[in-house]
Write an enzyme that holds these catalytic residues in place. Structure first.
Site, PDB file in Angstrom:
ATOM      1  N   PRO A   1       0.825  -1.476  -0.004  1.00 17.88           N
ATOM      2  CA  PRO A   1       0.109  -0.468  -0.491  1.00 17.88           C
ATOM      3  C   PRO A   1       0.797   0.963   0.190  1.00 17.88           C
ATOM      4  O   PRO A   1       0.358   2.559  -0.089  1.00 17.88           O
ATOM      5  CB  PRO A   1      -0.590  -0.499   1.284  1.00 17.88           C
ATOM      6  N   THR A   2       2.266   1.187  -0.185  1.00 22.29           N
ATOM      7  CA  THR A   2       3.209   2.682   0.595  1.00 22.29           C
ATOM      8  C   THR A   2       3.472   2.922  -0.968  1.00 22.29           C
ATOM      9  O   THR A   2       3.047   2.524  -2.433  1.00 22.29           O
ATOM     10  CB  THR A   2       4.432   1.936   0.995  1.00 22.29           C
ATOM     11  N   CYS A   3       3.439   4.546  -0.818  1.00 27.86           N
ATOM     12  CA  CYS A   3       4.210   5.093  -2.071  1.00 27.86           C
ATOM     13  C   CYS A   3       5.662   4.876  -1.900  1.00 27.86           C
ATOM     14  O   CYS A   3       6.173   5.485  -2.188  1.00 27.86           O
ATOM     15  CB  CYS A   3       4.156   6.624  -1.659  1.00 27.86           C
ATOM     16  N   ASP A   4       6.185   3.667  -2.692  1.00 24.89           N
ATOM     17  CA  ASP A   4       7.525   2.857  -2.519  1.00 24.89           C
ATOM     18  C   ASP A   4       7.516   2.213  -3.584  1.00 24.89           C
ATOM     19  O   ASP A   4       6.542   0.814  -4.075  1.00 24.89           O
ATOM     20  CB  ASP A   4       8.144   2.818  -1.403  1.00 24.89           C
TER      21      ASP A   4
ATOM     22  N   ASN B   1       5.247   5.249   6.010  1.00 20.02           N
ATOM     23  CA  ASN B   1       4.175   6.169   5.387  1.00 20.02           C
ATOM     24  C   ASN B   1       3.115   5.896   6.336  1.00 20.02           C
ATOM     25  O   ASN B   1       1.801   6.238   5.339  1.00 20.02           O
ATOM     26  CB  ASN B   1       3.623   5.388   4.039  1.00 20.02           C
TER      27      ASN B   1
END
Ligand SMILES: *Cc1c(COP(=O)(O)O)cnc(C)c1O
Length: 388
Positions: free
Chosen positions: A333-336, A377
């Site tokens: 789910p993270t922005c990575d 995050n």
């Protein structure tokens, strides 16, 4: 008691499902079936009779897991003062703790000694000196490195030294008033080859024979971790590993049978765990690509670090597995950008899977909660629940 094949695993899954249905815990979370931990520990101990089993705490440091293993008579491989405190607090006596991390501060050695730990693994002159100074009279094992082999996670050269240097360091340890106990190594984690320990056992026996000829009698060999667990692929059975290791020790050590230590982490706890996650989003990247992207509320930073390079492929289960399925890419789910779990490994999930549905990742009891970030995050660390 012997069980019919498969029954233990099915019962464990039923216990975990009952817990999830009843408690409906917030996701993502890891559920550990303690009975499975007990069974895996017992299976390893009975496959390798007479061998000292030291659970590698980093695989899953859940206090209830440590407490259960301490009660069962297991010993512990620790890497830090905090892991020593954890084991002692959960009832493990200091005599059953090995400080097996060769990378330690002098202050941490002194702390371990103060808490009663008397067994250390080392691989360098500086560390041997520090042990002699801050944990005088303790026992030391010298770690050698292991040639590249069929393990999923070879340890490379970060730890260990070549056998010639280990021989010298055992001599110096003895001169410094330490008990030179023997040679240690780690054949690489998720070692899929039952013969993956053989080369290092041969090296350990050669070091032992060399020092015996000089009058320095080593008593022990520490085989480290590496015993595999079942993921999407099933490894050879534990009995094959036990037979190969036992034969290898007999072949290389001959009449001078050493005391043997083993430090399983993954093989004790992996099978006991299920991560329950929730689907955040299902999307497509183009009209022509058949593959959907399924974003879960758990990812690389929430405990699935071992999906890096897709090294470990966890079996998945959903509540809709009876219907038709299609190929997916799985992501966290993270922005990575690295927070993608599987895009090469073929996974098919139900075509009607939607946001809010759960996806269970099986075999996730090892190297998950202990690897999850505090709040990358803003996603919290992986919560653990234990069922008995
Ligand atoms: C991590 C570790 C282990 C456990 O390895 P597994 O592959 O999980 O069995 C054992 N010994 C040492 C020194 C370790 O660092």
């Amino acid at each position: 008691m012997p069980r019919p094949a498969g029954t233990g695993r099915e019962e464990a899954q039923a216990r975990i499902r009952r817990f999830l249905d009843r408690e409906r815990p917030a996701t993502p979370c890891l559920v550990i079936d303690l009975e499975t931990v007990r069974e895996r520990y017992a299976a390893i101990a009975s496959a390798l009779p007479g061998v000292g089993v030291f659970y590698a705490v980093k695989a899953n440091p859940e206090p209830e897991v440590v407490a259960l293993l301490a009660t069962e008579g297991c010993s512990f491989d620790v890497a830090s003062p905090a892991e020593i405190d954890l084991c002692l607090a959960q009832g493990a006596p200091a005599e059953r703790i090995s400080y097996s991390n060769p990378i330690k501060k002098a202050a941490d050695i002194a702390y371990a000694h103060g808490r009663g730990v008397r067994l250390f693994v080392s691989d360098s002159e500086q560390d041997v000196r520090a042990i002699a100074e801050h944990a005088p009279g303790s026992s030391v094992l010298l770690r050698i490195f292991v040639e590249a082999n069929r393990s999923t996670y070879p340890f490379g050269k970060k730890f260990g030294c070549d056998p010639e240097m280990a021989t010298d360091l055992l001599r110096s340890a003895s001169r410094m008033g330490l008990r030179a106990l023997g040679v240690a190594f780690h054949a690489g984690s998720q070692q899929l080859d039952p013969n993956g320990w053989d080369g290092a056992i041969a090296d350990a026996a050669a070091v032992t024979a060399k020092l015996r000829a000089e009058g320095l009698e080593l008593s022990t060999v520490n085989l480290g971790g590496g015993l595999p667990s079942a993921y999407l692929d099933e490894p050879p059975p534990l009995a094959e590993f036990a037979a190969a290791i036992t034969a290898s020790i007999a072949r290389h050590f001959g009449d001078h049978a050493p005391r043997v230590m083993i430090e399983p982490g993954r093989a004790v706890v992996a099978e006991s765990g299920v991560i329950r996650s929730e689907v955040v989003l299902v999307s497509r990247k183009s009209y022509s690509d058949e593959r959907r992207w399924v974003y879960l509320d758990v990812g690389r930073y929430g405990g699935l670090a071992e999906t890096e390079g897709e090294a470990i492929a966890y079996p998945l289960r959903t509540g809709k597995d009876d219907g038709p399925r299609g190929p997916v890419v799985l992501a966290g789910p993270t922005c990575d950008a690295d927070d993608v779990l599987y895009q090469r490994t073929v996974y098919e999930l139900p075509l009607d899977l939607t946001a809010g549905d759960h996806v269970d990742l099986l075999g996730t009891g090892a190297y998950t909660s202990s690897y999850s970030s505090v709040a990358f995050n803003g996603f919290g660390p992986l919560a653990t629940h234990c069922v008995r």
